[in-house]
Design a protein around this motif. Structure first.
Motif, PDB file in Angstrom:
ATOM      1  N   GLY A 118     -19.867  11.086  27.344  1.00 30.26           N
ATOM      2  CA  GLY A 118     -20.669  11.128  28.557  1.00 30.26           C
ATOM      3  C   GLY A 118     -19.861  11.388  29.812  1.00 30.26           C
ATOM      4  O   GLY A 118     -20.436  11.581  30.887  1.00 30.26           O
ATOM      5  N   PHE A 119     -18.528  11.408  29.675  1.00 26.85           N
ATOM      6  CA  PHE A 119     -17.676  11.616  30.845  1.00 26.85           C
ATOM      7  C   PHE A 119     -16.820  12.878  30.691  1.00 26.85           C
ATOM      8  O   PHE A 119     -15.715  12.969  31.245  1.00 26.85           O
ATOM      9  N   GLU A 120     -17.344  13.836  29.940  1.00 33.10           N
ATOM     10  CA  GLU A 120     -16.603  15.077  29.715  1.00 33.10           C
ATOM     11  C   GLU A 120     -16.310  15.809  31.022  1.00 33.10           C
ATOM     12  O   GLU A 120     -15.273  16.474  31.156  1.00 33.10           O
ATOM     13  N   ARG A 121     -17.205  15.694  31.992  1.00 32.73           N
ATOM     14  CA  ARG A 121     -17.013  16.375  33.272  1.00 32.73           C
ATOM     15  C   ARG A 121     -15.742  15.892  33.965  1.00 32.73           C
ATOM     16  O   ARG A 121     -15.081  16.658  34.678  1.00 32.73           O
ATOM     17  N   ASP A 122     -15.379  14.627  33.742  1.00 31.14           N
ATOM     18  CA  ASP A 122     -14.169  14.083  34.364  1.00 31.14           C
ATOM     19  C   ASP A 122     -12.930  14.851  33.937  1.00 31.14           C
ATOM     20  O   ASP A 122     -11.936  14.909  34.678  1.00 31.14           O
ATOM     21  N   ARG A 123     -12.977  15.408  32.744  1.00 29.41           N
ATOM     22  CA  ARG A 123     -11.793  16.064  32.170  1.00 29.41           C
ATOM     23  C   ARG A 123     -11.895  17.592  32.213  1.00 29.41           C
ATOM     24  O   ARG A 123     -11.098  18.288  31.585  1.00 29.41           O
ATOM     25  N   ALA A 124     -12.867  18.103  32.971  1.00 25.44           N
ATOM     26  CA  ALA A 124     -13.127  19.545  32.977  1.00 25.44           C
ATOM     27  C   ALA A 124     -12.635  20.247  34.234  1.00 25.44           C
ATOM     28  O   ALA A 124     -12.917  21.415  34.434  1.00 25.44           O
ATOM     29  N   GLY A 125     -11.903  19.567  35.080  1.00 26.36           N
ATOM     30  CA  GLY A 125     -11.410  20.191  36.304  1.00 26.36           C
ATOM     31  C   GLY A 125     -12.188  19.742  37.520  1.00 26.36           C
ATOM     32  O   GLY A 125     -13.167  18.998  37.433  1.00 26.36           O
ATOM     33  N   CYS A 126     -11.752  20.187  38.695  1.00 25.38           N
ATOM     34  CA  CYS A 126     -12.327  19.739  39.959  1.00 25.38           C
ATOM     35  C   CYS A 126     -13.816  20.044  40.046  1.00 25.38           C
ATOM     36  O   CYS A 126     -14.284  21.086  39.594  1.00 25.38           O
ATOM     37  N   GLU A 127     -14.534  19.111  40.661  1.00 23.95           N
ATOM     38  CA  GLU A 127     -15.972  19.280  40.867  1.00 23.95           C
ATOM     39  C   GLU A 127     -16.243  19.910  42.223  1.00 23.95           C
ATOM     40  O   GLU A 127     -15.487  19.735  43.174  1.00 23.95           O
ATOM     41  N   GLU A 128     -17.373  20.591  42.309  1.00 23.98           N
ATOM     42  CA  GLU A 128     -17.849  21.150  43.569  1.00 23.98           C
ATOM     43  C   GLU A 128     -19.046  20.335  44.044  1.00 23.98           C
ATOM     44  O   GLU A 128     -19.756  19.715  43.256  1.00 23.98           O
ATOM     45  N   ASP A 129     -19.256  20.322  45.351  1.00 25.69           N
ATOM     46  CA  ASP A 129     -20.422  19.664  45.944  1.00 25.69           C
ATOM     47  C   ASP A 129     -21.075  20.690  46.868  1.00 25.69           C
ATOM     48  O   ASP A 129     -20.767  20.764  48.055  1.00 25.69           O
ATOM     49  N   GLU A 130     -21.987  21.477  46.307  1.00 24.91           N
ATOM     50  CA  GLU A 130     -22.558  22.601  47.055  1.00 24.91           C
ATOM     51  C   GLU A 130     -23.411  22.157  48.234  1.00 24.91           C
ATOM     52  O   GLU A 130     -23.590  22.901  49.188  1.00 24.91           O
ATOM     53  N   GLY A 131     -23.933  20.932  48.191  1.00 33.21           N
ATOM     54  CA  GLY A 131     -24.775  20.459  49.285  1.00 33.21           C
ATOM     55  C   GLY A 131     -24.021  19.709  50.363  1.00 33.21           C
ATOM     56  O   GLY A 131     -24.646  19.128  51.267  1.00 33.21           O
ATOM     57  N   PHE A 132     -22.714  19.710  50.301  1.00 32.30           N
ATOM     58  CA  PHE A 132     -21.899  18.932  51.231  1.00 32.30           C
ATOM     59  C   PHE A 132     -21.909  19.576  52.621  1.00 32.30           C
ATOM     60  O   PHE A 132     -21.479  20.717  52.797  1.00 32.30           O
ATOM     61  N   GLN A 133     -22.409  18.841  53.612  1.00 30.77           N
ATOM     62  CA  GLN A 133     -22.388  19.285  55.004  1.00 30.77           C
ATOM     63  C   GLN A 133     -21.191  18.617  55.683  1.00 30.77           C
ATOM     64  O   GLN A 133     -21.298  17.531  56.244  1.00 30.77           O
ATOM     65  N   ARG A 134     -20.084  19.294  55.630  1.00 29.29           N
ATOM     66  CA  ARG A 134     -18.818  18.684  56.025  1.00 29.29           C
ATOM     67  C   ARG A 134     -18.797  18.281  57.506  1.00 29.29           C
ATOM     68  O   ARG A 134     -18.308  17.194  57.853  1.00 29.29           O
ATOM     69  N   LYS A 135     -19.303  19.136  58.398  1.00 29.86           N
ATOM     70  CA  LYS A 135     -19.236  18.817  59.820  1.00 29.86           C
ATOM     71  C   LYS A 135     -20.004  17.541  60.143  1.00 29.86           C
ATOM     72  O   LYS A 135     -19.519  16.678  60.886  1.00 29.86           O
ATOM     73  N   ALA A 136     -21.198  17.397  59.583  1.00 35.86           N
ATOM     74  CA  ALA A 136     -21.993  16.191  59.819  1.00 35.86           C
ATOM     75  C   ALA A 136     -21.303  14.975  59.219  1.00 35.86           C
ATOM     76  O   ALA A 136     -21.296  13.887  59.813  1.00 35.86           O
ATOM     77  N   PHE A 137     -20.696  15.165  58.056  1.00 37.80           N
ATOM     78  CA  PHE A 137     -19.991  14.066  57.399  1.00 37.80           C
ATOM     79  C   PHE A 137     -18.788  13.619  58.231  1.00 37.80           C
ATOM     80  O   PHE A 137     -18.556  12.421  58.408  1.00 37.80           O
ATOM     81  N   MET A 138     -18.048  14.565  58.773  1.00 39.97           N
ATOM     82  CA  MET A 138     -16.865  14.214  59.566  1.00 39.97           C
ATOM     83  C   MET A 138     -17.267  13.509  60.859  1.00 39.97           C
ATOM     84  O   MET A 138     -16.557  12.617  61.330  1.00 39.97           O
ATOM     85  N   ARG A 139     -18.409  13.878  61.439  1.00 36.51           N
ATOM     86  CA  ARG A 139     -18.888  13.161  62.626  1.00 36.51           C
ATOM     87  C   ARG A 139     -19.229  11.716  62.275  1.00 36.51           C
ATOM     88  O   ARG A 139     -18.907  10.782  63.035  1.00 36.51           O
ATOM     89  N   LEU A 140     -19.872  11.529  61.139  1.00 37.00           N
ATOM     90  CA  LEU A 140     -20.205  10.173  60.701  1.00 37.00           C
ATOM     91  C   LEU A 140     -18.932   9.376  60.440  1.00 37.00           C
ATOM     92  O   LEU A 140     -18.832   8.201  60.826  1.00 37.00           O
ATOM     93  N   LEU A 141     -17.961  10.005  59.806  1.00 34.09           N
ATOM     94  CA  LEU A 141     -16.701   9.331  59.507  1.00 34.09           C
ATOM     95  C   LEU A 141     -15.967   8.951  60.792  1.00 34.09           C
ATOM     96  O   LEU A 141     -15.380   7.866  60.885  1.00 34.09           O
ATOM     97  N   ASP A 142     -16.013   9.814  61.787  1.00 33.52           N
ATOM     98  CA  ASP A 142     -15.385   9.524  63.069  1.00 33.52           C
ATOM     99  C   ASP A 142     -16.029   8.297  63.710  1.00 33.52           C
ATOM    100  O   ASP A 142     -15.320   7.424  64.262  1.00 33.52           O
ATOM    101  N   ARG A 143     -17.330   8.185  63.642  1.00 37.88           N
ATOM    102  CA  ARG A 143     -18.016   7.006  64.177  1.00 37.88           C
ATOM    103  C   ARG A 143     -17.594   5.743  63.437  1.00 37.88           C
ATOM    104  O   ARG A 143     -17.386   4.693  64.036  1.00 37.88           O
ATOM    105  N   TYR A 144     -17.467   5.867  62.128  1.00 40.64           N
ATOM    106  CA  TYR A 144     -17.067   4.708  61.313  1.00 40.64           C
ATOM    107  C   TYR A 144     -15.652   4.258  61.677  1.00 40.64           C
ATOM    108  O   TYR A 144     -15.399   3.056  61.874  1.00 40.64           O
ATOM    109  N   PHE A 145     -14.731   5.209  61.769  1.00 39.99           N
ATOM    110  CA  PHE A 145     -13.347   4.861  62.096  1.00 39.99           C
ATOM    111  C   PHE A 145     -13.257   4.273  63.502  1.00 39.99           C
ATOM    112  O   PHE A 145     -12.489   3.330  63.739  1.00 39.99           O
TER     113      PHE A 145
END
Length: 213
Positions: A118-145
Motif C-alpha cells: 500500500g506504500f509503493e508510491r513512497d518508493r517510486a520517486g518524487c511526488e508532484e502536487d499539481e494543485g499546489f498554489q505556492r504563492k498563497a501557501f508562502m503568504r500563509l507560512l509568512d503569517r505563521y512564522f
C-alpha cells in the motif's frame, strides 16, 4: 543511481513522540540510551540498515506501550560517535510501513513485523502536487512564522521543490504528535499539503475563533 533495498519483514522501531520521518526526507537523531545504541549496532550489521520511526499511541485510560499502526522506515546514511559514546545519526526516509505485530524477543529495543503493501508510491520517486498554489501557501507560512516569532531561510524555502517544501515543513513545524501522525498517514502529497494548511490555519486561530490578524 539508487541502491535497491530488499525490504525486510521485521525491523527495529524507535518510538519517539513528535518525531516525524517521511520518504525522501532526512531526520537527524541523537542516540544515547543503551538500548538504542544496541539497536544501532545491530542495524549496522544488516544489509538494509533500516530503522522504523513510529509514534507511541496514547489511549486515554491506558498506560501500556501501544504504537500507532503506521510508521516510516529510514536507512542509516550517516553516523558519528562522540567521545562519551553517544551517536549522531541521520535517517534517510525510504517508505512507510504498517505494523502487523510486535516481535517478542531478547533485544532491549522493540521490533515489529511490518507490511510494506500500500506504500509503493513512497518508493517510486518524487511526488508532484499539481494543485499546489505556492504563492498563497508562502503568504500563509509568512503569517505563521511572524505570529510565532520564527525566522526562516526564505530563499531556500522558495527554491525548494513542492515535495521537499511540504515534507520538510511537516517534519519541522511544532505540531502535536497526533497531528504529526495525520501528516504521516496522508495518502498523497496533495493530501499532506491540505492537512498542513489546515494545521497552520488552526494554529493561527489559536485553536479557536477567527484567524489572528
Amino acid at each position: 543511481m539508487k541502491t535497491r533495498i530488499d525490504l525486510p519483514g521485521v525491523i527495529p522501531v524507535f518510538p519517539l513522540p513528535g518525531a516525524l520521518l517521511l520518504p525522501r526526507s532526512r531526520l537527524p537523531l541523537h542516540l544515547f540510551e543503551p538500548r538504542y545504541l544496541t539497536m544501532l549496532e545491530d542495524c549496522l550489521k544488516t544489509s538494509h540498515r533500516l530503522i522504523g520511526m513510529i509514534q507511541p499511541s496514547v489511549v486515554p485510560g491506558r498506560a501500556d506501550n501501544a504504537l500507532h499502526r503506521i510508521g516510516c522506515a529510514g536507512r542509516v546514511t550517516q553516523f558519528s560517535e562522540t567521545e562519551d559514546g553517544r551517536y549522531m545519526i541521520t535517517l534517510s526516509g525510504l517508505s512507510r510501513f504498517r505494523v502487523q505485530a510486535e516481535v517478542e524477543g531478547f533485544t532491549p529495543y522493540r521490533r515489529c513485523e511490518v507490511s510494506w503493501d500500500g506504500f509503493e508510491r513512497d518508493r517510486a520517486g518524487c511526488e508532484e502536487d499539481e494543485g499546489f498554489q505556492r504563492k498563497a501557501f508562502m503568504r500563509l507560512l509568512d503569517r505563521y512564522f511572524t505570529a510565532r516569532d520564527l525566522s526562516a531561510d526564505w530563499p531556500t524555502l522558495e527554491d525548494a521543490d513542492d515535495e521537499l517544501l511540504i515534507n520538510s515543513l511537516s517534519m519541522l513545524l511544532d505540531f502535536t504528535p497526533e497531528d504529526k501522525q495525520a501528516l504521516l498517514e496522508a495518502p498523497s502529497l496533495a493530501t499532506r499539503r491540505e492537512t498542513l494548511v489546515t494545521l497552520i490555519e488552526y494554529a493561527l486561530r489559536g485553536g479557536e475563533g477567527d484567524v489572528m490578524q
